[in-house]
Design a protein around this motif. Sequence first.
Motif, mmCIF file in Angstrom:
data_model
loop_
_atom_site.group_PDB
_atom_site.id
_atom_site.type_symbol
_atom_site.label_atom_id
_atom_site.label_comp_id
_atom_site.label_asym_id
_atom_site.label_seq_id
_atom_site.Cartn_x
_atom_site.Cartn_y
_atom_site.Cartn_z
ATOM 1 N N TYR A 244 -12.676 -3.733 7.597
ATOM 2 C CA TYR A 244 -12.883 -2.820 6.478
ATOM 3 C C TYR A 244 -14.362 -2.512 6.295
ATOM 4 N N TYR B 12 0.826 -1.209 0.000
ATOM 5 C CA TYR B 12 0.000 0.000 0.000
ATOM 6 C C TYR B 12 0.860 1.259 0.000
ATOM 7 N N PRO C 154 -10.860 2.194 4.289
ATOM 8 C CA PRO C 154 -10.061 1.034 3.837
ATOM 9 C C PRO C 154 -9.371 1.324 2.517
ATOM 10 N N PRO C 155 -8.217 0.821 2.275
ATOM 11 C CA PRO C 155 -7.407 -0.098 3.069
ATOM 12 C C PRO C 155 -6.518 0.664 4.036
ATOM 13 N N SER C 156 -6.757 0.525 5.294
ATOM 14 C CA SER C 156 -5.990 1.228 6.302
ATOM 15 C C SER C 156 -4.876 0.332 6.833
ATOM 16 N N ILE D 42 -15.960 1.522 6.530
ATOM 17 C CA ILE D 42 -16.210 2.286 5.309
ATOM 18 C C ILE D 42 -17.328 3.299 5.494
ATOM 19 N N GLY E 16 -3.695 4.186 2.502
ATOM 20 C CA GLY E 16 -3.890 3.532 3.784
ATOM 21 C C GLY E 16 -3.181 4.196 4.944
ATOM 22 N N PRO F 135 -11.159 -8.110 6.496
ATOM 23 C CA PRO F 135 -12.306 -7.684 5.680
ATOM 24 C C PRO F 135 -13.492 -7.196 6.516
ATOM 25 N N ALA G 265 -8.061 5.901 0.182
ATOM 26 C CA ALA G 265 -8.465 4.588 -0.314
ATOM 27 C C ALA G 265 -7.358 3.907 -1.107
ATOM 28 N N MET H 191 -5.552 -0.680 10.369
ATOM 29 C CA MET H 191 -6.511 -1.776 10.518
ATOM 30 C C MET H 191 -5.857 -3.123 10.238
#
Length: 189
Positions: free
Chosen positions: A171, A62, A151-153, A175, A109, A168, A106, A156
């Motif tokens: 996420y 990311y 997301p995608p963080s 959102i 992240g 998932p 997005a 997280m």
Amino acid sequence: MIAFAFVGLMVLVFLAIPVAAVMGLLGLSLNFIFTDIPLWRALGEISWGAFTEYTLLAVPLYILLGELFLRTGIAEEMYTALSKWVSWLPGGLMHANVASCTMFSATSGSSVATAATIGTLAIPQQRKYGYDEKLFLGSIAAGGTLGILIPPSINMIIYGVLTNSSIPQLYMAAIVPGLIMAAMFAGRS
């Protein structure tokens, strides 16, 4: 014993040793005092288990994706397109900041990467159009915080690995609040 640990902590920190190294040294040295089980023997297995978690592979990817977007000019084109799209709104450039931060979150992240990238792109526009600097930078700072929520963080992913939670599901849970926050930030701009 607590006084010894505290004094050792302060001495090592004031010697400008990085905090992670200080905590590791104190943990290993206090291990001999508080328990008979040698911690240093398990250290290799714990480190191996943490570093071989395949889910963590997403973190550098990311970061690479965000860097590619910045270096190839995609982030600049995104900012330009969003600024033209919301230019009809009062304070349109600040709305573009929030929208760009939402879009870039997005992909990268990371809050820091989001705020730094959008700030790099937006500050010349702020100077060009004469926006109030504090208000303008506030919209970038607020929008940058979306990087850990949308997301995608990376945060997280790390949280999911540490707590053995479904990434998932994390996420999916983040959102809607992330988009609501983006809408609220844009409403305040």
